[in-house]
Design an enzyme around this catalytic site. Structure first.
Site, PDB file in Angstrom:
ATOM      1  N   ASP A  86       0.827  -1.218   0.000  1.00 22.82           N
ATOM      2  CA  ASP A  86       0.000   0.000   0.000  1.00 22.82           C
ATOM      3  C   ASP A  86       0.856   1.261   0.000  1.00 22.82           C
ATOM      4  OD1 ASP A  86       0.772  -0.754   2.556  1.00 22.82           O
ATOM      5  OD2 ASP A  86      -0.974   0.156   3.519  1.00 22.82           O
ATOM      6  N   ASP A 204      -0.073   8.888  10.805  1.00 20.74           N
ATOM      7  CA  ASP A 204      -0.766   7.632  10.460  1.00 20.74           C
ATOM      8  C   ASP A 204      -2.013   7.416  11.316  1.00 20.74           C
ATOM      9  OD1 ASP A 204      -1.391   4.956   9.941  1.00 20.74           O
ATOM     10  OD2 ASP A 204       0.407   4.146  10.929  1.00 20.74           O
ATOM     11  N   HIS A 377       0.650  -0.565  13.469  1.00 17.63           N
ATOM     12  CA  HIS A 377       0.209   0.840  13.502  1.00 17.63           C
ATOM     13  C   HIS A 377      -0.085   1.278  14.932  1.00 17.63           C
ATOM     14  CE1 HIS A 377      -0.323   0.992   9.098  1.00 17.63           C
ATOM     15  NE2 HIS A 377      -0.698  -0.272   9.228  1.00 17.63           N
TER      16      HIS A 377
END
Lengths: 565, 565
Positions: A86, A204, A377
């Site tokens: 991605d 993020d 993440h």
């Protein structure tokens, strides 16, 4: 749009810094961000996305990159934060059309090189390795890579020096203080950015829904080690090929439990080879075996590391579960560990494999029943930490669907960023930083998604997908009939053929009756009627649509081929 | 098959008790279990399943019920454990073909009556209400309903007295000691079964992957109440229509916070009406408002309870999010709460709605960010409790995919059930309990799934789904061409039409070139060649397949209609 402010004048001109997301702000995947000043622009990441359910037959989705093609003269570089699809997956599609140097950390470029070779694009592409801590000059921009921890090795954030201050782009990150070999997020470098002053933080948003901190990678390793210690048979662990940190942990467990390691599956073999050559993965001499050696060792002396943890149908794990893997058959004493997240949309494929593995008698361990995976993440507390470290003037949430961006914006507000300095930006929005006035969205460019199907780039769109959906849900019926041009008599047909509709045995009488419907229409429209063929075609369309809906409640695509010869 | 034993002789005859699952053992959904002795059989639950991804265009899946149709003379009753679709949804399809009395608790039969009226089947069906604690005689079987707590009101387990002992079927259950109004699982009745001796326990395996206990419904109510107290605008809560316990909790929150309640959406209105008429839902006088009154009240005095928590595209919530709901528009001060699980496969639809709600400016609360839902199925500790309470001789895990059944079997073994007395049974297996010898799988019957598409029951199967998949992923190209029967000259075409393939603008030159491919083949096969049409058809098929794969990497369905007139 509570967080968005529009430009109010002053200093609007050539030399402002523009920030334009081409993808990833409003979706998970497709990450791509343009930074532009005067005659220079560069792009951070060139990601793809795997197709959503309704994109029938589509292989990949990439961002519409027309803006780069239109501004190709300004394009001075492509900067990559890490090696996930991605973030790098659409690179071959960009490099087919434009030439620009590519900058990235060693492992990222290792996988990129492999990818470009597969697409036969290495000939005209220059790859430049940049190490964390090193600086890179692109026109008026001075970039510094800052190491971040993520579920791939060599992830970086970027501090981008601009004429108006430093913009910090986190890449994909989390804080993990217990990860292997100095691959931890460089907290002090982010703190130093904060001390020196950060114009804007782009952070993020993927896991903003999760409260607290990510669990430590150490904890995952301990759970894995505990499971492995109790196993008396073979151990098969499936994970993402690029998760080199996890692979290193498993190699260490193998050493501790006296097992040999076999890597099986093409992508993991590539990843391991690159990581080993860079010194990111250390496998003691004699530990690694090949697939044809596996039967020479007792079951309790083998760990197989493989791919397919997302249920990919052609992966090594799927083939093992289905009994079609040539060298590896699942045995009742095997323990299979899926050390990764169940990505939404893949659950069915994954659980089918788990059920198959149980049917082979194996024990299966997966995220639902044991803590054998941790996300790459940052969770909420880590996101707050990033804001506290960098103390930015402006905050722009990136990498997430709309709800993630909104939640991250609210989190930043709670952390003390002034509401008017939080920019809720979406793909195509142009954010301008200038010498005076506040940063703001000052315009937008056309963006979108291109669907890749086979060799086609962008030749499948909404109308084609709509046809595919109709065909897939209802099937179709073709009617063939020919009239004599002179006499108007039927000289062929009506011949009805269906696909994707009902069983052939059942179609029989249904289609026989439908044939009568067509013949009745023909009788009603004698040869002398003007535009006879068109009238018959349109009546056949609507009569058969009604007929099939009335008899079996379905609406197949009706395609009448009615000709005169 | 470590847990399965086969019959080894003795006592095999007419008067054994047979237990045959027709669905639900090897899948989530389709729950249906036959119990048979001599000339009598009855069935517990008649559930459906929603289609899996690959079942393109399919509306529902139901179990193959041929066994009941073949043994219709023996069929003495249909017994329902609760009102969820995976337990009652296939009832109309069974009652269309066989007549049998239906037994269930009041709320279950309330929803069943509504369903049968919709299918115009109430005329010839007798519904018999059985209350928990009451007994019911069906041939040699004596059934007693035992109240269990589940995410629907009036769930029951069944103690089935047979000539060889009591078989306990848990239905879907959990232990919740803090639930509203005496709807708790009747722990003491299960314990009494255990004291009196249980031949076999059939227990719900759905949540066997989850360690610990389900959280209390009270805790969920407290979280909901806390969120509602902080809201200054309207509150919209989406949940499953049959979750009457949760609805009662929300009504009480509404009372406490001085808000009126509006029920919006057809299925919730039906469910509320039935629950109210049975006294299961108590709404104080004047609390409930209608949709056309909603604008008369200030925003902070309204709670809207609705459906659509699974992202169903036509639900009230989906229409609100899309801005197409006639009476209710989402406003920036609204708080929308999705009080239900994200069922795997529905995430994309649900998160799309959440993103849309955020775009309207609303605050959205869902299971990922707050504990506003609890499962209705027992977790591991509760499953152990059920085994400890009933102390069965035999244990049969039910309601689950294969992995759930295996894990539940292992759990039972840990709880002290002898391994040889744990029967890992799958759909169609016939388990026999007789006067002597151990219970065992002694045979099997044909079972399967029927797909419902429109009005069709079972007329869509593997081959049709395969065609649909091909059409959906690759599209199709139809070729029409006619030859003169006598001269062999082309008198029409070749005319090429595509659907679901590429954009029409792009199709142009692709199909032009493909037309040339067809014409070249025609030239190569002169009129005098025997079987000319067949040869041309097959060559066109393979040449175009190659052509499209070579040019754009796709494999559309090629349908040549080449005729002679």
């Amino acid at each position: 749009m509570p967080f968005r402010r529009y430009w109010t004048g002053c200093g609007r001109g050539k030399h402002v810094v523009k920030l334009i997301p081409l993808g990833g702000l409003g979706e998970i995947g497709l990450n791509m961000m343009v930074l532009e000043c005067h005659e220079t622009l560069f792009v951070i990441d060139v990601g793809l996305m795997f197709p959503e359910d309704y994109m029938l037959g589509v292989d990949y989705v990439i961002p519409d990159m027309s803006y780069l093609k239109q501004n190709v003269k300004k394009l001075a570089g492509i900067v990559l934060t890490h090696a996930h699809e991605d973030h790098i997956g659409a690179l071959p599609y960009l490099l087919r059309e434009v030439h620009a140097p590519v900058f990235g950390a060693p492992f990222t470029l290792g996988l990129v090189r492999h990818k470009l070779e597969e697409h036969d694009l290495m000939g005209h592409t220059a790859l430049h390795t940049v190490l964390p801590g090193e600086t890179l000059k692109i026109g008026p921009f001075a970039l510094e890579f800052i190491r971040v921890n993520h579920s791939v090795v060599d992830g970086v954030g970027i501090a981008i020096g601009t004429p108006y201050g430093t913009i910090v782009h986190t890449g994909d990150f989390k804080f993990s203080h217990t990860c292997v070999d100095g691959m931890a997020t460089d907290v002090s470098r982010f703190a130093r950015c904060g001390e020196q002053g950060v114009l804007a933080l782009l952070s993020d948003s993927t896991n903003v829904e999760n409260a607290g901190h990510t669990v430590s990678d150490c904890e995952v390793a301990e759970v894995l080690a505990g499971i492995c210690q109790r196993c008396t048979g073979r151990i098969i662990i499936a994970l993402f090929a690029s998760n080199v940190g996890r692979i290193q942990q498993i190699v260490e467990i193998a050493v501790a439990t006296g097992r040999k390691v076999l890597f099986n599956g093409r992508s993991i073999e590539v990843s391991v080879q690159i990581a080993q050559s860079l010194g990111y993965l250390r496998i003691p001499e004699g530990m690694q075996i090949e697939v044809d050696q596996v039967r020479q060792f007792p079951e309790d002396e083998v760990i197989i590391i493989t791919t397919g943890s997302q249920g990919e149908p052609m992966s090594a794990l799927a083939r093992m579960a289905a009994g079609t893997h040539r060298q590896i058959k699942i045995m009742p004493e095997d323990t299979v560990i899926l050390s990764s997240k169940f990505i939404p949309g893949n659950e069915r494929a994954i659980t089918n494999i788990i059920n198959d593995l149980y049917r082979c008698g194996a024990t299966v361990v997966y995220e639902k029943i044991a803590r054998i995976h941790v996300s790459g993440h940052a969770f909420q507390e880590e996101l707050k930490m990033m804001i506290r470290l960098t103390r930015p003037r402006y905050f722009i949430p990136i990498h997430g669907e709309y709800r993630h961006l909104v939640q991250h914006a609210r989190l930043a507000e709670q952390e003390g960023i002034a509401k008017e300095n939080i920019l809720l930006v979406q793909n195509g929005d142009m954010v301008t930083f200038g010498p005076c006035e506040a940063a703001a969205v000052t315009g937008s460019i056309m963006t979108g998604r291109l669907l890749i199907d086979g060799k086609g780039v962008g030749d499948v769109g909404r109308s084609v997908l709509k046809e595919r959906r109709l065909l897939s849900e209802e099937g179709m019926v073709v009617i063939n009939m020919a009239f004599d041009e002179e006499t108007g008599v039927v000289i062929y047909g009506p011949d009805l053929v269906s696909k994707g509709f009902v069983f052939e045995t059942e179609t029989g009488h249904l289609l026989d009756d439908a044939q009568c419907v067509v013949l009745e229409i023909v009788e009603d429209v004698p040869p002398e009627v003007p535009n006879r063929l068109e009238i018959i075609r349109s009546r056949v369309q609507s009569a058969l649509r009604q007929y099939f809906f009335f008899t079996i409640g379905r609406r197949p695509l009706i395609m009448p081929f009615i000709i005169e010869v």
